[in-house]
Design a protein around this motif. Sequence first.
Motif, PDB file in Angstrom:
ATOM      1  N   THR A   1       0.848  -1.194   0.000  1.00 39.20           N
ATOM      2  CA  THR A   1       0.000   0.000   0.000  1.00 39.20           C
ATOM      3  C   THR A   1       0.884   1.245   0.000  1.00 39.20           C
ATOM      4  O   THR A   1       0.625   2.213  -0.728  1.00 39.20           O
ATOM      5  CB  THR A   1      -0.921   0.010   1.237  1.00 39.20           C
ATOM      6  OG1 THR A   1      -1.837  -1.074   1.135  1.00 39.20           O
ATOM      7  CG2 THR A   1      -1.691   1.322   1.339  1.00 39.20           C
ATOM      8  N   TRP A   2       1.919   1.215   0.831  1.00 37.77           N
ATOM      9  CA  TRP A   2       2.897   2.318   0.834  1.00 37.77           C
ATOM     10  C   TRP A   2       3.517   2.470  -0.555  1.00 37.77           C
ATOM     11  O   TRP A   2       3.651   3.588  -1.071  1.00 37.77           O
ATOM     12  CB  TRP A   2       3.966   2.035   1.879  1.00 37.77           C
ATOM     13  CG  TRP A   2       5.090   3.027   1.909  1.00 37.77           C
ATOM     14  CD1 TRP A   2       5.120   4.233   2.557  1.00 37.77           C
ATOM     15  CD2 TRP A   2       6.357   2.894   1.258  1.00 37.77           C
ATOM     16  NE1 TRP A   2       6.320   4.862   2.344  1.00 37.77           N
ATOM     17  CE2 TRP A   2       7.100   4.061   1.546  1.00 37.77           C
ATOM     18  CE3 TRP A   2       6.929   1.906   0.454  1.00 37.77           C
ATOM     19  CZ2 TRP A   2       8.392   4.259   1.060  1.00 37.77           C
ATOM     20  CZ3 TRP A   2       8.210   2.100  -0.027  1.00 37.77           C
ATOM     21  CH2 TRP A   2       8.924   3.268   0.281  1.00 37.77           C
TER      22      TRP A   2
ATOM     23  N   SER B   1       2.189   1.700  -3.368  1.00 41.51           N
ATOM     24  CA  SER B   1       1.188   2.205  -4.314  1.00 41.51           C
ATOM     25  C   SER B   1       1.230   3.724  -4.421  1.00 41.51           C
ATOM     26  O   SER B   1       0.951   4.295  -5.473  1.00 41.51           O
ATOM     27  CB  SER B   1      -0.223   1.776  -3.880  1.00 41.51           C
ATOM     28  OG  SER B   1      -0.353   0.376  -3.862  1.00 41.51           O
ATOM     29  N   GLY B   2       1.588   4.374  -3.320  1.00 37.71           N
ATOM     30  CA  GLY B   2       1.675   5.826  -3.338  1.00 37.71           C
ATOM     31  C   GLY B   2       2.769   6.365  -4.228  1.00 37.71           C
ATOM     32  O   GLY B   2       2.767   7.544  -4.589  1.00 37.71           O
ATOM     33  N   HIS B   3       3.727   5.494  -4.596  1.00 34.29           N
ATOM     34  CA  HIS B   3       4.838   5.911  -5.462  1.00 34.29           C
ATOM     35  C   HIS B   3       4.559   5.643  -6.944  1.00 34.29           C
ATOM     36  O   HIS B   3       5.376   6.017  -7.792  1.00 34.29           O
ATOM     37  CB  HIS B   3       6.117   5.169  -5.060  1.00 34.29           C
ATOM     38  CG  HIS B   3       6.698   5.614  -3.754  1.00 34.29           C
ATOM     39  ND1 HIS B   3       7.490   6.730  -3.631  1.00 34.29           N
ATOM     40  CD2 HIS B   3       6.577   5.087  -2.507  1.00 34.29           C
ATOM     41  CE1 HIS B   3       7.854   6.874  -2.363  1.00 34.29           C
ATOM     42  NE2 HIS B   3       7.314   5.895  -1.659  1.00 34.29           N
TER      43      HIS B   3
ATOM     44  N   TRP C   1      -3.656  11.932  -2.582  1.00 32.24           N
ATOM     45  CA  TRP C   1      -3.810  10.476  -2.488  1.00 32.24           C
ATOM     46  C   TRP C   1      -2.511   9.760  -2.179  1.00 32.24           C
ATOM     47  O   TRP C   1      -2.504   8.742  -1.488  1.00 32.24           O
ATOM     48  CB  TRP C   1      -4.462   9.926  -3.756  1.00 32.24           C
ATOM     49  CG  TRP C   1      -3.640  10.004  -5.026  1.00 32.24           C
ATOM     50  CD1 TRP C   1      -3.592  11.028  -5.911  1.00 32.24           C
ATOM     51  CD2 TRP C   1      -2.784   8.978  -5.550  1.00 32.24           C
ATOM     52  NE1 TRP C   1      -2.757  10.729  -6.961  1.00 32.24           N
ATOM     53  CE2 TRP C   1      -2.253   9.464  -6.765  1.00 32.24           C
ATOM     54  CE3 TRP C   1      -2.428   7.701  -5.120  1.00 32.24           C
ATOM     55  CZ2 TRP C   1      -1.362   8.725  -7.547  1.00 32.24           C
ATOM     56  CZ3 TRP C   1      -1.547   6.953  -5.899  1.00 32.24           C
ATOM     57  CH2 TRP C   1      -1.022   7.476  -7.098  1.00 32.24           C
ATOM     58  N   ARG C   2      -1.398  10.278  -2.631  1.00 28.19           N
ATOM     59  CA  ARG C   2      -0.116   9.594  -2.384  1.00 28.19           C
ATOM     60  C   ARG C   2       0.240   9.597  -0.896  1.00 28.19           C
ATOM     61  O   ARG C   2       0.615   8.556  -0.339  1.00 28.19           O
ATOM     62  CB  ARG C   2       0.988  10.257  -3.205  1.00 28.19           C
ATOM     63  CG  ARG C   2       0.800  10.115  -4.713  1.00 28.19           C
ATOM     64  CD  ARG C   2       1.986  10.678  -5.492  1.00 28.19           C
ATOM     65  NE  ARG C   2       1.741  10.657  -6.916  1.00 28.19           N
ATOM     66  CZ  ARG C   2       1.942   9.594  -7.704  1.00 28.19           C
ATOM     67  NH1 ARG C   2       2.382   8.471  -7.175  1.00 28.19           N
ATOM     68  NH2 ARG C   2       1.692   9.669  -9.004  1.00 28.19           N
ATOM     69  N   THR C   3       0.131  10.726  -0.239  1.00 25.46           N
ATOM     70  CA  THR C   3       0.441  10.808   1.186  1.00 25.46           C
ATOM     71  C   THR C   3      -0.488   9.913   1.995  1.00 25.46           C
ATOM     72  O   THR C   3      -0.078   9.299   2.988  1.00 25.46           O
ATOM     73  CB  THR C   3       0.330  12.263   1.671  1.00 25.46           C
ATOM     74  OG1 THR C   3       1.256  13.073   0.947  1.00 25.46           O
ATOM     75  CG2 THR C   3       0.642  12.377   3.154  1.00 25.46           C
ATOM     76  N   THR C   4      -1.752   9.817   1.588  1.00 26.89           N
ATOM     77  CA  THR C   4      -2.703   8.952   2.274  1.00 26.89           C
ATOM     78  C   THR C   4      -2.259   7.494   2.200  1.00 26.89           C
ATOM     79  O   THR C   4      -2.312   6.765   3.198  1.00 26.89           O
ATOM     80  CB  THR C   4      -4.101   9.108   1.653  1.00 26.89           C
ATOM     81  OG1 THR C   4      -4.480  10.487   1.651  1.00 26.89           O
ATOM     82  CG2 THR C   4      -5.127   8.316   2.442  1.00 26.89           C
ATOM     83  N   PHE C   5      -1.797   7.057   1.052  1.00 28.81           N
ATOM     84  CA  PHE C   5      -1.306   5.692   0.894  1.00 28.81           C
ATOM     85  C   PHE C   5      -0.069   5.450   1.764  1.00 28.81           C
ATOM     86  O   PHE C   5       0.082   4.384   2.364  1.00 28.81           O
ATOM     87  CB  PHE C   5      -0.979   5.408  -0.576  1.00 28.81           C
ATOM     88  CG  PHE C   5      -2.159   4.989  -1.400  1.00 28.81           C
ATOM     89  CD1 PHE C   5      -2.277   3.698  -1.880  1.00 28.81           C
ATOM     90  CD2 PHE C   5      -3.174   5.887  -1.688  1.00 28.81           C
ATOM     91  CE1 PHE C   5      -3.372   3.306  -2.643  1.00 28.81           C
ATOM     92  CE2 PHE C   5      -4.274   5.515  -2.443  1.00 28.81           C
ATOM     93  CZ  PHE C   5      -4.377   4.221  -2.924  1.00 28.81           C
ATOM     94  N   TYR C   6       0.829   6.427   1.845  1.00 30.82           N
ATOM     95  CA  TYR C   6       2.025   6.275   2.681  1.00 30.82           C
ATOM     96  C   TYR C   6       1.641   6.072   4.148  1.00 30.82           C
ATOM     97  O   TYR C   6       2.171   5.191   4.836  1.00 30.82           O
ATOM     98  CB  TYR C   6       2.922   7.519   2.583  1.00 30.82           C
ATOM     99  CG  TYR C   6       3.427   7.859   1.201  1.00 30.82           C
ATOM    100  CD1 TYR C   6       3.627   6.876   0.241  1.00 30.82           C
ATOM    101  CD2 TYR C   6       3.721   9.180   0.861  1.00 30.82           C
ATOM    102  CE1 TYR C   6       4.092   7.203  -1.028  1.00 30.82           C
ATOM    103  CE2 TYR C   6       4.196   9.518  -0.399  1.00 30.82           C
ATOM    104  CZ  TYR C   6       4.367   8.533  -1.345  1.00 30.82           C
ATOM    105  OH  TYR C   6       4.829   8.866  -2.593  1.00 30.82           O
TER     106      TYR C   6
END
Length: 424
Positions: A89-90, A92-94, A163-168
Amino acid sequence: MFWKKSPATVLASLLVIHVLAMVDRNMLLGFSPQIIADLQLSNAQYGFLVGAVWVLSYACSVVFLGSMADRFSRTRILAGGVFVWSLCTWASGHAQNFEQMALARFFVAIGEAALVPSTVSLLAELFVQERRGTAMGIFFMGIPLGIGVSFLLAGTFGAVHGWRTTFYALGGVGIAIAVLLAGLKDDRHHLPVSERGAPFMQQVRDTLGLLRRSPALSLMIAGFALFHFFFVGLTFTQLWLVNERGMNPAAIASRIGMLQLVFGAAGSVVGGVLGDRLAQRLPGKHAAVVVLFIAVCAVPMIAYRFAQPGSWVFYTGMCAGFFLPLALYGAGNGGIVNLTPPQMRSTVSAFNMLSVNVFALSIGNVVAGRAVDVMKAQGVADPLSHVVLASDVLGIASTIFFVLAAVAIARQQRGAVGGAPVCA
């Protein structure tokens, strides 16, 4: 193992883990407009990410992990799954394109494949048959809570931080939980061989044999897979409301989240508790309960697709659409578990989840996305409306399988009178 002495605490902890899993899985839905635009995805690619990528992962892992959960430590298998899905999941943010997101989500699904088979076996061990539907309903309350939280996060935290920070952030929380979970022991080596699963290939053969011998169990699993077309409709609901009903993306994300939280959670609890009570009175047990729930909710769900946005018919049907699928989880899983021998529960649960991911969440989402693209290209008005309505109709059609399962269970009960009792 001291932690097993408090079934309620174990259930609450598993519910928290399930919520996290559903948040991680459904963040693509909550951020669907943003991610589609950022990664330049087609509707078919989006459908693949939220559907087909999961069946590829499940095909590789869920039955194997289910058989391992029937044989070895369920908590260690679950801890490994939480770690894998959280790490990915982390990652995925990348993601910068469709291919990178698909790879990350593939491994998220592999990790999550350990959750349901391990948990179903644990709950069936900790709760008596008359309360299993309730326990399953509470655990599967993680689905609406997770979906609701994912939309709320998208409309609040995600709207500010992206959305990226949320995934992190979600990935970091999950990794911490996995470390704590790994410390719980679930030593099963002291159990008799008859109470543990067989080696992988033998376990698979035994499970297939059970499905051949038990029409009621096979029909329950078939109906369980088909009713998941309700979730195909949910996958495209936000896009439908934004693109064809003119609703604001952030506002509708928060609204969907709140309604999913309230009515989805209510469906899980009511489905489990009422399912256990009614199953003791109805000849078809839990299968008959499922039929009753669908009969009550089907009409308002269909009316919702045609209603004016904001009207009472619109919101009544939307709430019924959030309530029904989760009500079926408690009653449906309770029925499946009660038809399955203890040493095969994780493996049967794995086969059940595999069928769900193959026939509904994978093929269903890809076909739905492709249908939208084709209808758009042909100039069809409101293609998303056609897709979400068709998904609802297919979900309602699962009633056929549950009716047949109820008949088979009733026949088993009649056949058991005066002889050995059957598991139902």
